[in-house]
Design a protein around this motif. Structure first.
Motif, short mmCIF file in Angstrom:
data_model
loop_
_atom_site.label_atom_id
_atom_site.label_comp_id
_atom_site.label_asym_id
_atom_site.label_seq_id
_atom_site.Cartn_x
_atom_site.Cartn_y
_atom_site.Cartn_z
N SER A 208 0.81 -1.22 0.00
CA SER A 208 0.00 0.00 0.00
C SER A 208 0.84 1.26 0.00
O SER A 208 0.30 2.36 -0.12
N GLY A 209 2.15 1.11 0.17
CA GLY A 209 3.01 2.29 0.18
C GLY A 209 2.87 3.12 1.43
O GLY A 209 3.20 4.31 1.43
N ALA A 210 2.36 2.53 2.52
CA ALA A 210 2.20 3.26 3.77
C ALA A 210 3.51 3.30 4.54
O ALA A 210 4.43 2.52 4.27
N ALA A 211 3.59 4.20 5.51
CA ALA A 211 4.81 4.35 6.29
C ALA A 211 4.48 4.38 7.78
O ALA A 211 3.31 4.48 8.17
N ASP A 212 5.53 4.30 8.60
CA ASP A 212 5.40 4.39 10.06
C ASP A 212 4.53 3.30 10.65
O ASP A 212 4.02 3.45 11.77
N GLY A 213 4.32 2.21 9.90
CA GLY A 213 3.53 1.10 10.44
C GLY A 213 2.04 1.35 10.45
O GLY A 213 1.28 0.51 10.91
N GLN A 214 1.59 2.52 9.96
CA GLN A 214 0.17 2.86 9.98
C GLN A 214 -0.40 2.73 8.57
O GLN A 214 0.04 3.41 7.64
N LEU A 215 -1.39 1.85 8.45
CA LEU A 215 -2.04 1.64 7.16
C LEU A 215 -3.03 2.75 6.86
O LEU A 215 -3.20 3.17 5.72
#
Length: 551
Positions: free
Chosen positions: A232-239
């Motif tokens: 999903s290309g998310a960052a910081d472990g947060q979807l």
């Protein structure tokens, strides 16, 4: 160095009441014996007496026995003979006037107490009495010497007793510590096993899991969620991130306070909260999110666990189903509109219609309109949103039920069922949509007839209960299992038993009925017993009293 470690190990075994090497204790005993020998040699005559030499021989025999036992050439249980021989040796040595052998009794006494406990103390007492006190009583010795001998024996026994009791207490503490150590090691091993088991579960489940700490920061994620983040290309472990997270429709972006992570950090509990994630509409993926926060004993937020279950395929299938239903419904609505229109035209020509044909045309008209409304429900967004469009007016609820009961009675008799409905003469007026309410009553009667075997009965009544009108319809049919009662008002729900028996239906009737009744401000409930039948109760608020108009 090896002999030194063996000596230390022997001391530890002696203190620990293990099968100690008797050589260690015997060597310790020989040290004061040699000191006593030196003293006697220096202060006595030039030659040692026969009795003293006999005592040394007994001590030598005890030493040889200890060596043989230590080397495994003699049974370990013979170890008890070594200190007993030492006591006998002291009893002989003390016969020399210059010897202080009686004072040395404390060494074998302590040895016996440490190695053999209270049983050893008993043997020491007996051996001391035979080797020390009895000879003193039989020989011609001064009272002072006898008293001194008895005193030294008693002191040795008391010292040995104190050491024995202390050793027992120490051994008890050592045992408790060893047990505690084993329990701790077992607990650590169990904890490690449980951790490996939990990690195996977390790594294998098809759900993304995220653990948040008390500050709301990501503490850990499982591999499945890590793959969600990567794809999903998310960052910081947060979807779920602001600007990339959308509501159930997949188009309306969620505000910060609507994001699952934000709600989790504020102590909210969520179950199957549907979101879409992705910057591009073509790449968005749907997730059902569940949140379980946990708190400290004083109620302070201490973290949360979020579970992300991907439902993109399910949501896509649901959307395709809705499109299919809409298409089919649209195709059905066109001919139904024609049927309703032509029947209306026919009924307007009162003089041209035979009297006996008019009730049949009215039945066609009424049912065609209800079918038309059902198709509208399937087609409209109002049904998807759980709403129902109503055309409210002041209507007689008794008249609505009576009209539906007429048709239901024909169907019931054709199916071989008894049919009885009590309506009464009470005027029960509600503010409602007559066609919608008739749709509900028709559906309830239809279910009662459909699920009741021949020979059964369908009954009902309409009555007033305070400011509420109550409609209750019962049957003596198959009944509903308790575990399915909560699901009967869900759209498209059909009992497995009903499907197995191939009883026709869509699973929409009660769901639509509940929507309509609740839109009228009423309630609908069901009570059922398997094998005895089902009762469905509808409660609607009565309309207020009519107000006379002034001329």
């Amino acid at each position: 160095m090896r002999s030194q470690s063996a000596f230390v190990r022997g001391i530890q075994q002696l203190l620990g009441r293990e099968h100690a090497d008797p050589r260690v204790a015997q060597y310790l005993f020989l040290i004061p014996v040699l000191v006593d020998l030196a003293y006697v040699r220096l202060h006595g005559s030039s030659a040692l007496g026969d009795r003293y030499l006999g005592g040394l021989c007994v001590a030598a025999v005890a030493t040889v026995l200890a060596v043989l036992i230590g080397r495994g050439l003699f049974a370990e249980r013979a170890s008890v003979l070594v200190p007993l021989l030492d006591i006998a040796a002291l009893g002989v040595l003390r016969l020399d006037p210059e010897s202080a052998a009686t004072a040395l009794l404390v060494f074998p006494a302590i040895w016996m107490g440490l190695q053999f406990g209270r049983r050893g103390m008993g043997l020491v007492a007996i051996a001391s009495a035979l080797a020390m006190i009895l000879p003193t009583a039989l020989r011609e010795e001064s009272d002072m010497l006898r008293a001194m001998t008895v005193q030294q024996v008693v002191v040795a026994l008391l010292c040995a007793l104190v050491v024995t009791v202390t050793a027992e207490m120490w051994q008890s503490k050592v045992t408790e510590a060893a047990d505690a150590q084993r329990m701790l090691e077992r607990a650590v091993a169990d904890s490690a096993d449980q951790r490996r088991f939990n990690e195996a579960i977390l790594n294998s489940v098809d759900v993304g899991l995220v653990a948040l700490d008390a500050r709301g920061a990501v503490h850990s994620v499982n591999p499945r969620h890590q793959r969600f983040l990567e794809t999903s290309g998310a960052a910081d472990g947060q979807l779920d991130q602001l600007g990339r997270t959308f509501g159930p429709d997949g188009f309306n972006a969620l505000a910060a306070e609507e994001l699952p992570t934000w709600r989790a950090t504020h102590g909210e509990t969520l179950r199957d909260y549907v979101i879409w994630v992705g910057a591009s509409a073509a790449d968005r993926r749907a997730f059902a999110v569940s949140v379980s926060p946990f708190f400290t004993q004083n109620g302070t937020f201490d973290g949360a666990v979020l579970a992300y279950h991907e439902i993109t395929e399910l949501m896509t299938a649901a959307r395709l189903k809705d499109e299919f239903v809409a298409t089919v419904s649209h195709e059905l609505r066109t001919p139904l509109t024609s049927i309703v229109g032509y029947v209306d035209v026919l009924l307007e020509d009162i003089d041209g219609i035979p009297v006996e044909a008019r009730p049949f045309l009215e039945t066609v008209q009424r049912n065609a309109r209800r079918l038309h409304r059902l198709v509208d429900d399937l087609l409209s967004d109002a049904l998807k949103l759980g709403k129902a469009e109503l055309h409210l007016g002041r209507i007689s609820l008794a008249a609505v039920v009576r009209a539906s009961a007429v048709e239901a009675e024909k169907t019931a008799h054709a199916a071989g069922l008894g049919f009885e409905v009590e309506i009464g003469r009470a005027i029960l007026e509600v503010q409602g949509d007559a066609e919608r309410l008739a749709q509900v009553i028709d559906n309830v009667f239809n279910n009662a007839v459909k699920f009741t075997p021949p020979g059964g009965t369908v009954s009902g009544f309409v009555k007033r209960d305070g400011r509420v009108a109550v409609i209750r319809i019962s049957d003596t049919g198959r009944g509903i299992p308790p575990e399915e009662l909560e699901d009967v008002f869900m759209k498209f729900f059909r009992s497995p038993g009903v499907q197995l028996d191939a009883i026709p239906g869509t699973g929409l009737g009660l769901a639509i009925s509940k929507t309509i009744i609740e839109a009228h401000g009423g309630t609908i409930s069901v009570d059922s017993t398997v094998g005895l039948g089902t009762t469905l109760e509808i409660r609607l608020p009565l309309a207020g009293p009519r107000v006379a108009r002034s001329s």
